[in-house]
Design a protein around this motif. Structure first.
Motif, PDB file in Angstrom:
ATOM      1  N   GLN A   1     -30.380  46.016 -21.588  1.00  0.00           N
ATOM      2  CA  GLN A   1     -30.192  47.435 -21.290  1.00  0.00           C
ATOM      3  C   GLN A   1     -31.448  48.231 -21.656  1.00  0.00           C
ATOM      4  OE1 GLN A   1     -26.695  49.087 -23.117  1.00  0.00           O
ATOM      5  NE2 GLN A   1     -27.229  51.185 -22.537  1.00  0.00           N
ATOM      6  N   TYR A   2     -32.027  47.942 -22.813  1.00  0.00           N
ATOM      7  CA  TYR A   2     -33.252  48.617 -23.259  1.00  0.00           C
ATOM      8  C   TYR A   2     -34.391  48.381 -22.261  1.00  0.00           C
ATOM      9  CZ  TYR A   2     -37.503  49.348 -26.057  1.00  0.00           C
ATOM     10  OH  TYR A   2     -38.742  49.748 -26.498  1.00  0.00           O
ATOM     11  N   LEU A   3     -34.553  47.144 -21.821  1.00  0.00           N
ATOM     12  CA  LEU A   3     -35.620  46.817 -20.862  1.00  0.00           C
ATOM     13  C   LEU A   3     -35.419  47.556 -19.551  1.00  0.00           C
ATOM     14  CD1 LEU A   3     -35.855  42.948 -21.488  1.00  0.00           C
ATOM     15  CD2 LEU A   3     -37.480  44.701 -22.283  1.00  0.00           C
TER      16      LEU A   3
ATOM     17  N   SER B   1     -41.120  40.699 -23.192  1.00  0.00           N
ATOM     18  CA  SER B   1     -42.202  39.985 -23.867  1.00  0.00           C
ATOM     19  C   SER B   1     -41.768  39.867 -25.328  1.00  0.00           C
ATOM     20  CB  SER B   1     -43.533  40.733 -23.774  1.00  0.00           C
ATOM     21  OG  SER B   1     -43.529  41.866 -24.610  1.00  0.00           O
ATOM     22  N   PRO B   2     -42.273  38.882 -26.045  1.00  0.00           N
ATOM     23  CA  PRO B   2     -41.908  38.777 -27.467  1.00  0.00           C
ATOM     24  C   PRO B   2     -42.249  40.052 -28.248  1.00  0.00           C
ATOM     25  CG  PRO B   2     -42.947  36.749 -26.747  1.00  0.00           C
ATOM     26  CD  PRO B   2     -43.082  37.738 -25.620  1.00  0.00           C
TER      27      PRO B   2
ATOM     28  N   GLU C   1     -40.464  44.976 -31.049  1.00  0.00           N
ATOM     29  CA  GLU C   1     -40.477  46.440 -31.182  1.00  0.00           C
ATOM     30  C   GLU C   1     -39.056  46.999 -31.050  1.00  0.00           C
ATOM     31  OE1 GLU C   1     -43.206  47.960 -28.259  1.00  0.00           O
ATOM     32  OE2 GLU C   1     -44.901  46.865 -29.147  1.00  0.00           O
ATOM     33  N   TRP C   2     -38.320  46.490 -30.056  1.00  0.00           N
ATOM     34  CA  TRP C   2     -36.938  46.930 -29.847  1.00  0.00           C
ATOM     35  C   TRP C   2     -36.096  46.644 -31.092  1.00  0.00           C
ATOM     36  CZ3 TRP C   2     -32.897  43.281 -29.641  1.00  0.00           C
ATOM     37  CH2 TRP C   2     -31.635  43.838 -29.443  1.00  0.00           C
ATOM     38  N   LEU C   3     -36.190  45.430 -31.624  1.00  0.00           N
ATOM     39  CA  LEU C   3     -35.394  45.076 -32.797  1.00  0.00           C
ATOM     40  C   LEU C   3     -35.764  45.962 -33.982  1.00  0.00           C
ATOM     41  CD1 LEU C   3     -33.244  43.341 -34.113  1.00  0.00           C
ATOM     42  CD2 LEU C   3     -35.014  41.645 -34.625  1.00  0.00           C
TER      43      LEU C   3
ATOM     44  N   VAL D   1     -37.453  29.479 -25.519  1.00  0.00           N
ATOM     45  CA  VAL D   1     -37.106  29.121 -24.132  1.00  0.00           C
ATOM     46  C   VAL D   1     -38.103  29.733 -23.153  1.00  0.00           C
ATOM     47  CG1 VAL D   1     -35.364  29.412 -22.317  1.00  0.00           C
ATOM     48  CG2 VAL D   1     -34.670  28.717 -24.623  1.00  0.00           C
ATOM     49  N   MET D   2     -38.486  30.977 -23.385  1.00  0.00           N
ATOM     50  CA  MET D   2     -39.441  31.631 -22.477  1.00  0.00           C
ATOM     51  C   MET D   2     -40.812  30.950 -22.532  1.00  0.00           C
ATOM     52  SD  MET D   2     -37.840  34.103 -20.888  1.00  0.00           S
ATOM     53  CE  MET D   2     -38.734  35.566 -20.422  1.00  0.00           C
TER      54      MET D   2
END
Length: 194
Positions: free
Chosen positions: A35-37, A45-46, A51-53, A78-79
């Motif tokens: 949702q944030y993205l 991106s990591p 930053e979100w966390l 995984v990414m």
């Protein structure tokens, strides 16, 4: 692709019998990050995930902060590499996989008995909680249900540690159902179920 990677992580956790709390927290983490993205029209991106966390962690309890950090570490694996690193495999599913064939058979029969009355997510919770109890029993050298004693059951409750009341109360609610099943099957002496 974010959707494929998150699905791969969720499938991995389910296949490895991680507890329902880990599955739920991981799903919430991925949904909230998605949702944030989307709201900010940015790609994963990591760095963006970190930053979100960081922006939301003050509103999360310690357990959920740790769950989200683990979820993001697995997603980053995984990414980057197409698989989850052994370093991020917390082995919370040890109980079921470590059971010897007798105890797996006993637990599987109990879980089948729940299929008509419980949802699959609920049954998964029983599997994890009851496996935790049975691995304790197995480690104490008990090799059949009929060998269970009141003292062993009480000792399990005393020895079993959780980081919060919710997890302990979930366990405390499920083990008596397993013990009642054993009684109904004629494998356990009356009086151990409550």
């Amino acid at each position: 692709n974010y959707e494929q990677a998150t699905k791969q992580v969720m499938d991995y956790l389910a296949d490895k019998h991680y507890c329902t709390t880990i599955l739920s927290d991981t799903n919430v983490c991925f949904s909230t990050l998605r949702q944030y993205l989307m709201e900010n029209d940015i790609s994963y991106s990591p760095e963006t995930a970190d930053e979100w966390l960081h922006s939301i962690e003050s509103g999360l309890c310690i357990q959920r902060q740790n769950s989200f950090k683990n979820a993001l570490a697995r997603l980053n694996d995984v990414m980057a590499d197409g698989k989850i690193s052994i370093a991020h495999d917390a082995r919370r599913f040890r109980s079921y996989t470590a059971l010897d064939p007798y105890w797996k058979k006993v637990l599987d029969a109990f879980l089948r008995s729940l299929e008509q009355s419980k949802a699959q997510d609920t049954i998964r919770g029983y599997k994890n909680s009851c496996a935790r109890f049975l691995i304790y029993v197995q480690d104490k050298g008990i090799s059949s249900v009929s060998e269970l004693t009141y003292a062993c059951i009480i000792k399990f409750y005393e020895d079993d540690k959780h980081h919060g009341r919710w997890g302990k109360s979930q366990l405390n609610g499920k083990i008596p159902v397993l013990l009642s099943y054993f009684y109904e099957q004629g494998s356990l002496t009356f009086g151990y179920t409550r």
